[in-house]
Design a protein around this motif. Structure first.
Motif, PDB file in Angstrom:
ATOM      1  N   SER A 418       0.834  -1.193   0.000  1.00 19.65           N
ATOM      2  CA  SER A 418       0.000   0.000   0.000  1.00 19.65           C
ATOM      3  C   SER A 418       0.863   1.236   0.000  1.00 19.65           C
ATOM      4  O   SER A 418       1.986   1.227   0.471  1.00 19.65           O
ATOM      5  N   SER A 419       0.284   2.312  -0.490  1.00 18.12           N
ATOM      6  CA  SER A 419       1.054   3.542  -0.572  1.00 18.12           C
ATOM      7  C   SER A 419       1.440   4.010   0.805  1.00 18.12           C
ATOM      8  O   SER A 419       0.732   3.866   1.764  1.00 18.12           O
ATOM      9  N   SER A 420       2.611   4.630   0.869  1.00 15.68           N
ATOM     10  CA  SER A 420       3.123   5.133   2.132  1.00 15.68           C
ATOM     11  C   SER A 420       3.868   6.420   1.906  1.00 15.68           C
ATOM     12  O   SER A 420       4.085   6.856   0.789  1.00 15.68           O
ATOM     13  N   SER A 421       4.272   6.986   3.002  1.00 15.26           N
ATOM     14  CA  SER A 421       4.998   8.243   2.911  1.00 15.26           C
ATOM     15  C   SER A 421       6.323   8.045   2.222  1.00 15.26           C
ATOM     16  O   SER A 421       6.961   7.019   2.358  1.00 15.26           O
ATOM     17  N   PRO A 422       6.774   9.019   1.441  1.00 18.08           N
ATOM     18  CA  PRO A 422       8.083   8.888   0.800  1.00 18.08           C
ATOM     19  C   PRO A 422       9.185   8.859   1.833  1.00 18.08           C
ATOM     20  O   PRO A 422       9.085   9.484   2.874  1.00 18.08           O
ATOM     21  N   SER A 423      10.240   8.123   1.535  1.00 21.59           N
ATOM     22  CA  SER A 423      11.370   8.049   2.453  1.00 21.59           C
ATOM     23  C   SER A 423      12.253   9.270   2.288  1.00 21.59           C
ATOM     24  O   SER A 423      12.607   9.633   1.182  1.00 21.59           O
ATOM     25  N   GLY A 540      23.130   7.376   5.162  1.00 23.34           N
ATOM     26  CA  GLY A 540      23.193   7.684   3.743  1.00 23.34           C
ATOM     27  C   GLY A 540      21.980   7.240   2.969  1.00 23.34           C
ATOM     28  O   GLY A 540      22.046   7.018   1.768  1.00 23.34           O
ATOM     29  N   GLY A 541      20.847   7.116   3.651  1.00 19.74           N
ATOM     30  CA  GLY A 541      19.616   6.723   2.976  1.00 19.74           C
ATOM     31  C   GLY A 541      19.435   5.235   2.841  1.00 19.74           C
ATOM     32  O   GLY A 541      18.447   4.779   2.275  1.00 19.74           O
ATOM     33  N   SER A 542      20.351   4.437   3.391  1.00 21.14           N
ATOM     34  CA  SER A 542      20.279   2.985   3.211  1.00 21.14           C
ATOM     35  C   SER A 542      19.370   2.304   4.214  1.00 21.14           C
ATOM     36  O   SER A 542      18.968   1.163   4.016  1.00 21.14           O
TER      37      SER A 542
END
Length: 888
Positions: A418-423, A540-542
């Motif tokens: 399901s759709s979720s908030s962007p990371s 670093g976004g990982s």
């Protein structure tokens, strides 16, 4: 003789005119599936469709497909043609389309609602086209749930090669015990070499000079096609291929949305390199730039993020056209292009590429996304201005992203979540003269200028022993800092480790703000009296995490924060949410947890747009949560009593693994074998609190068992634990379930979505187990290990039992007497319920008024709970609660 420059102008004008003509497709087939032959099959955009009834394209036996199925309702966003009729397949079914050689657009139209004869939301199937696997065990319903804005209908667009044979053979194959359906099929040819790239014009991988050839046999799926800076443009025929270009704003990251200049009176000058069918003129007359503030622009990126599936190559086509009057020469607007933290283009200059204003140009890049075990990954596209340019700005007009088939010809991916908030991205920037990768950095200067953050670290450490327990190596926390305990030890570093000895990480407030984009509201995924929970990215976004922050103005939750920090820092179990770290900088109290992609258990039971969970999955979730509680009670040296078990405190990861969360109210159990309980004031959530605990103020492990029993009935009945306003007997789910069990009519309150999905023997065992958990006296309730065993036994009966349909509508007099009262899912008139001997539960029932559905915290000290108490405690929810029904 005409002047030379005039000859050049006429020649250029002639070339533009030649290339401005729309493409005329050789093959153009529109099939309205399931439509009667007598109907007028013209869609609202004026296109004419044909029915597949007795069609020459349907080569399989027509007995394998239902003759007609009509949707029972029409959403206002859905057109009559082709969405209101469907063809359903219970066995493999083929369509065969005679086409010319070349690459073909193949579009499938889906409207997954209830039809006459079947429910589109329960369909799972696979689709192949000319030996390319396009969809595998696909659910149109689940695919729609992940779309931005949750539209009612779905179009899946592929490009399928038809070079070896001049036929396009499309095969629908239902998954086991399911069926396939489709509302419409569209086949449109396209210009030669429009996306296929041979050796002479091959593209390169991002951040590499290695050429990448896209051969004729390649199949594509359109993942994104965006009109950057403009509104959605649907079914445009000025290119001859009826492509849809969507608004890009849902994919823009962060506050730097940029500006959207447009010049609609401009004439786009197409060329041989960029013919008119490349993209419609409306795509090139709108764009997105960063705006007129160079100081701000140099500190941020213009960034989009997209969810893609790992293990595939992706072709990204970026469309550019300089139409703004102020940018007329090469070198005036120069910028870098980064894709997934890699440099795709250094010193991009649209004027230099195209040769002048109003001349479109596109650039292709190929990105390989590794397969790392996660079905979905984030693909970043970022633009950053280059300093020497006159205008420190960037521009983009259009974007297309295509998935390329694997070596086995497959394009199939798992059903989306399901759709979720962007990371949020990593906020670091890499920039040097060589054009190293630039990663998103959005500073507070965007809003109010740069401000300094000072770090205050004062740590006092003394030693505690390190111990290991079953299923986990547990490290005791070490002492405290001035205000709150610090679970740090000598191995606590600035990086997360999976090693048991490295269970804690101290974050600075700078790291937390970077991870959440300075606590940007768009990343809030939960909230309560304590403050907010944010979705964030670290390392670093990982790594995606959930960040719980105590509101500085709140007086609540300090003790709960301390408890949760102490307990979770020394617990690791597959069915417990893991604590990654904490932050105590500048008076902040912040906890950082592993991110649970599917949110709370309640998110999938009621008042949700998520599809209903099948019974077997519900059982598996219950088993996982029970194992987590079993570990707390019996798997550690000193038992831990959770004290706030409810469906919002059971979270689900991307693989549907259940994990118990929120330990802010937890207490250590008795310290020796001669103690049977812990004396403490009553805390918990309305509808879940053990009545014996309330009466005696004696907390035991059986108090958790009672709360878990309520959760079991929540899972079975898909209704809240408390619904104020219903007749007295129905307000409390525990009480209502006992009444129906006593009458032998449990089936009457089972979730209607489970009709036919539960084995009668499994239902009987599950009901008995749940009832035993909510016995009035704790001594009569099972231990958690017995609950785990009982649930596993119920699962075995479900898998091997008789799947006769359970009657959910009543039939005998007993069932009628239970179901004839107000439905537990609909508020009714207060009063009129049947009385029982279960008077203790009246303490937790509310006649009239409102109680927070997510469970208000209650607390008492030797006195009865009044209405005023409930109202007060509603506004004093504890730090451990996440009130937002959207969960994590």
């Amino acid at each position: 003789m005409l002047p030379f420059f005039l000859l050049l102008h006429l020649l250029f004008s002639f070339t533009s005119a030649v290339n401005s003509a729309a493409y005329t497709p050789t093959d153009y087939i529109l099939l309205d599936c399931g439509a009667p032959s007598s109907s007028n099959l013209v869609s609202e955009d004026g296109r004419k469709w044909v029915t597949d009834e007795r069609s020459k394209f349907a080569t399989s036996n027509s007995e394998n497909a239902s003759p007609k199925s009509t949707a029972t309702r029409q959403d206002q966003s859905v057109t009559q043609v082709p969405y209101m009729t469907a063809r359903v397949f219970h066995d493999k079914f083929n369509y065969s389309f005679p086409v010319s050689a070349g690459l073909k657009f193949l579009r499938f139209y889906f409207y997954p609602v209830q039809y006459s004869g079947f429910d589109g939301a329960t369909s799972f199937f696979s689709v192949t086209a000319n030996n390319h696997l396009l969809l595998k065990n696909f659910s149109a319903y689940l695919a729609l749930s992940a779309e931005n804005g949750r539209p009612a209908s779905l179009i899946k667009e592929f490009m399928v090669p038809c070079f070896e044979t001049e036929k396009l053979i499309v095969t629908f194959s239902p998954s086991p015990n399911s069926f396939a359906f489709v509302n419409g099929i569209e086949v449109v040819s396209m210009p030669k070499d429009m996306y296929v790239k041979h050796q002479e014009d091959s593209v390169s991988f991002v951040n590499s000079k290695i050429p990448f050839e896209i051969p004729d046999a390649t199949a594509f799926e359109t993942v994104y096609r965006l009109n950057v800076g403009g509104a959605t443009v649907a079914n445009v025929n000025d290119t001859g291929m009826f492509r849809t270009w969507r608004d890009d704003s849902p994919y823009i990251f962060g506050a730097a949305l940029g500006t959207v200049p447009s010049r609609f009176n401009v004439t786009i000058k197409y060329t041989n390199d960029t013919p008119a069918y490349t993209a419609p003129a409306t795509i090139y007359t709108t764009s997105r730039t960063m705006g007129p503030e160079p100081k701000i622009n140099m500190n941020i990126n213009l960034t989009w993020n997209f969810y893609v599936d790992g293990g595939f190559n992706y072709l990204l086509r970026l469309h550019f056209c300089e139409t703004q009057l102020e940018v007329t020469k090469a070198g005036q607007r120069v910028f870098d292009i980064f894709i997934n933290n890699q440099t795709a283009e250094h010193d991009a200059d649209v004027i230099n590429w195209s040769g002048g204003n109003n001349i479109p140009v596109y650039k292709d890049y190929v990105l390989l996304t590794p397969s790392d075990g996660h079905s979905k990954q984030t693909l970043w596209l970022a633009l950053h201005p280059t300093k020497p340019a006159r205008y420190q700005d960037t521009i983009l007009n259009g974007l297309e992203i295509f998935r390329l088939n694997k070596s086995d010809g497959s394009l199939a991916v798992p059903n989306p979540e399901s759709s979720s908030s962007p990371s949020p991205p990593s906020p670091s920037v890499r920039k040097n003269k060589k054009g190293c990768s630039l990663v998103m950095i959005i500073t507070i200067a965007v809003f109010s200028g740069v401000f300094a953050l000072s770090l205050i670290i004062c740590v006092f450490i003394y030693k505690h022993k390190v111990r290991r327990v079953k299923d986990l190596a547990v490290s005791e926390p070490k002492s405290s800092w001035a205000q709150l305990p610090c679970p740090s030890n000598s191995t606590c570093t600035t990086s997360v480790s999976l090693l048991p000895s490295d269970l804690c990480r101290r974050f600075s407030i700078v790291e937390i703000k970077e991870a959440t984009l300075n606590f940007d509201e768009q990343f809030i995924i939960g909230s309560g009296g304590f403050g907010h929970v944010y979705k964030g990215c670290i390392d670093g976004g990982s790594t995606t995490v959930a960040i719980k922050r105590l509101d500085s103005s709140s007086r609540q939750g300090i003790r709960e924060f301390q408890t949760e920090l102490e307990l979770l820092s020394k617990l690791r179990h597959v069915n417990l949410v893991s604590l990654i770290g904490f932050c105590d900088d500048l008076g902040e109290m912040i906890l950082v947890y592993e991110y649970m992609a599917r949110g709370t258990l309640r998110d999938h039971l009621y008042k949700t747009k998520n599809p209903p969970l099948p019974w077997k999955r519900r059982l598996e979730i219950c088993i996982g949560a029970a194992r987590g509680l079993q570990y707390l009670h019996a798997g550690v040296k000193q038992a831990i009593i959770h004290r706030d078990i409810k469906s919002t405190n059971i979270l689900l990861d991307e693989n549907w693994v259940a994990k118990v969360s929120d330990f802010g109210l937890s207490r250590l159990g008795p310290t020796d074998m001669f103690q049977s309980h812990v004396s403490t004031v009553v805390k918990g959530s309305v509808g879940y609190v053990d009545p014996e605990y309330y009466r005696k103020q004696q907390l035991t492990e059986k108090s958790d068992v009672y709360s878990f029993g309520v959760v079991l009935f929540e899972v079975l009945c898909a209704r809240p634990a408390m619904i104020p306003g219903l007749p007295k007997d129905q307000i409390s789910l525990a009480r209502w379930a006992k009444i129906c069990l006593k009458r032998g009519s449990l089936e009457s309150i089972v979730d209607p979505n489970l009709m036919g999905d539960i084995s009668p023997l499994c239902l009987k065992k599950f009901g008995e187990l749940a009832e035993s958990c909510i016995k009035d006296e704790g001594i009569e309730r099972p231990l958690m290990n017995e609950v785990v065993w009982g649930l596993e036994f119920a699962l075995q009966m479900q898998e091997s039992g008789n799947m006769n349909i359970v009657n959910m509508e009543g039939g005998d007099e007993v069932m009628k007497s239970c179901s004839s009262q107000t439905s537990p899912l609909k508020p009714g008139r207060v009063g009129g319920g049947t009385t029982t001997d279960d008077d203790n539960e009246e303490l937790f029932s509310v006649s009239g008024g409102k109680v927070s559905e997510s469970g208000s915290t209650i607390s008492s000290v030797g006195r009865s709970v009044t209405r005023g108490d409930l109202d007060r405690t509603k506004s004093e929810s504890v730090f451990s609660e996440i009130m937002n029904a959207k969960g994590r």
